[in-house]
Write an enzyme that holds these catalytic residues in place. Sequence first.
Site, PDB file in Angstrom:
ATOM      1  N   TRP A  51      16.273  88.725  78.799  1.00  8.62           N
ATOM      2  CA  TRP A  51      18.163  89.263  78.835  1.00  8.62           C
ATOM      3  C   TRP A  51      19.059  89.038  77.907  1.00  8.62           C
ATOM      4  O   TRP A  51      19.725  89.719  77.800  1.00  8.62           O
ATOM      5  CB  TRP A  51      18.027  87.887  79.965  1.00  8.62           C
ATOM      6  CG  TRP A  51      17.385  88.966  81.718  1.00  8.62           C
ATOM      7  CD1 TRP A  51      16.690  87.996  82.223  1.00  8.62           C
ATOM      8  CD2 TRP A  51      17.988  89.573  82.420  1.00  8.62           C
ATOM      9  NE1 TRP A  51      16.525  88.443  83.626  1.00  8.62           N
ATOM     10  CE2 TRP A  51      17.499  89.247  83.260  1.00  8.62           C
ATOM     11  CE3 TRP A  51      18.543  90.409  82.330  1.00  8.62           C
ATOM     12  CZ2 TRP A  51      17.239  90.715  84.116  1.00  8.62           C
ATOM     13  CZ3 TRP A  51      18.802  92.274  83.144  1.00  8.62           C
ATOM     14  CH2 TRP A  51      17.656  92.238  84.158  1.00  8.62           C
ATOM     15  N   ASP A  82      24.712  83.334  78.573  1.00 14.75           N
ATOM     16  CA  ASP A  82      24.106  83.989  80.085  1.00 14.75           C
ATOM     17  C   ASP A  82      24.016  82.680  80.803  1.00 14.75           C
ATOM     18  O   ASP A  82      22.643  82.201  80.218  1.00 14.75           O
ATOM     19  CB  ASP A  82      23.151  85.145  80.057  1.00 14.75           C
ATOM     20  CG  ASP A  82      22.981  85.433  80.829  1.00 14.75           C
ATOM     21  OD1 ASP A  82      23.357  84.754  82.806  1.00 14.75           O
ATOM     22  OD2 ASP A  82      22.265  86.580  80.895  1.00 14.75           O
ATOM     23  N   LYS A 106      21.010  84.036  91.974  1.00 15.85           N
ATOM     24  CA  LYS A 106      20.201  82.379  91.454  1.00 15.85           C
ATOM     25  C   LYS A 106      20.614  82.004  92.761  1.00 15.85           C
ATOM     26  O   LYS A 106      20.012  81.281  93.463  1.00 15.85           O
ATOM     27  CB  LYS A 106      19.764  82.445  89.954  1.00 15.85           C
ATOM     28  CG  LYS A 106      19.881  83.284  89.398  1.00 15.85           C
ATOM     29  CD  LYS A 106      18.509  84.832  89.499  1.00 15.85           C
ATOM     30  CE  LYS A 106      18.549  85.837  88.192  1.00 15.85           C
ATOM     31  NZ  LYS A 106      17.551  87.035  88.583  1.00 15.85           N
TER      32      LYS A 106
END
Length: 361
Positions: A101, A172, A196
């Site tokens: 990511w 992030d 999440k």
Amino acid sequence: MSRIWNFSAGPAALPEEVLRQAQEELLDWHGAGCSVMEMSHRGKEFGSILGQAEADLRELMGIPEQYKVLFLQGGATQQFAQIPMNLLAGRSADYIVTGSWSKKAFKEAQRIGNVRCAATTESSGFTRLPVAEEIKLDPFAAYLHVCTNETIHGVEIPAERIADTGVPLVADMSSHILSRPVNVEKFGLIYAGAQKNIGPSGVTLVVVHRDLLGMAPLNIPTVMDYAVMAENGSMLNTPPTFGIYIAGLVFQWLKRQGGLSGIATVNAEKARILYSAIDDSDGFYTNPVDPDCRSAMNVPFIISNADLDAAFLAEAKAAGVLGLKGHKSVGGMRASIYNAVSLEAVQALVAFMNDFAKRNG
């Protein structure tokens, strides 16, 4: 039908209490005569939902007044572009790449402006964090970007390793936000996709310091400008109303769990049990990540005989244990043990893993 033990990486498990409350309120929210999905985002009813969600989030994370809370859309992937659009301001930025990511964030930012890789652990298979001598920072960078928990590779930056570098830190936190206390003041901007630990997919949370607003060039789309979204209370356009409502219920559920300190204690025990099962399996299961940076949320593991992978997944499904297949880029298995995944669920997973190893080892 009984509910499964859900270890999916996202969209992921939600607290059953939250789902039941949403079910009860689905047709008529607090006497409004309609669902949250049907009400105007400009009306006082939704205004109260949004206001309470922000207030509860600020309380949970200890977000100071000098930070704006934005409920946006487009996922963390949109933020990969939106961040440099807003913060570069003709300068350069640094990226530390510790997994898929952060690598994608860096690649996307390169399309927007001048960014540089300050460190990467790709040559090590993204199984560790970079050591100090591997990190080459620009003291004049517009910001430093990190991914504090890599969902795919299971690498998490411990809180004590997040230090002040003299430039705004952008993080992030998609896959571990709200799983442990965080010192928001260490960061210039925090962002996270909801699916999440926050709520359903479709909501993107951005917590940004006021000093980082108003730097975007005039030629970017208005909806991408943090300052404009902040001025409009996240409602320049129609926000993801139902997703924000569910997120608000999750925030209230977290408060009932003792806040982030309370849920962190449970999460630590879940991670301990699962990693112990892997480490104590005499090599039948292995986790490739350096123990100093193992994620408490995303636990990848490998079965010593890859020919058993299909049988493991099939038998797990039959036992009501789902979402264990590893990401296609790395293979193997992965259990995501987010806030809403109970200790009982992890114990059920470990019992299955132990039994499978005993029968196939």
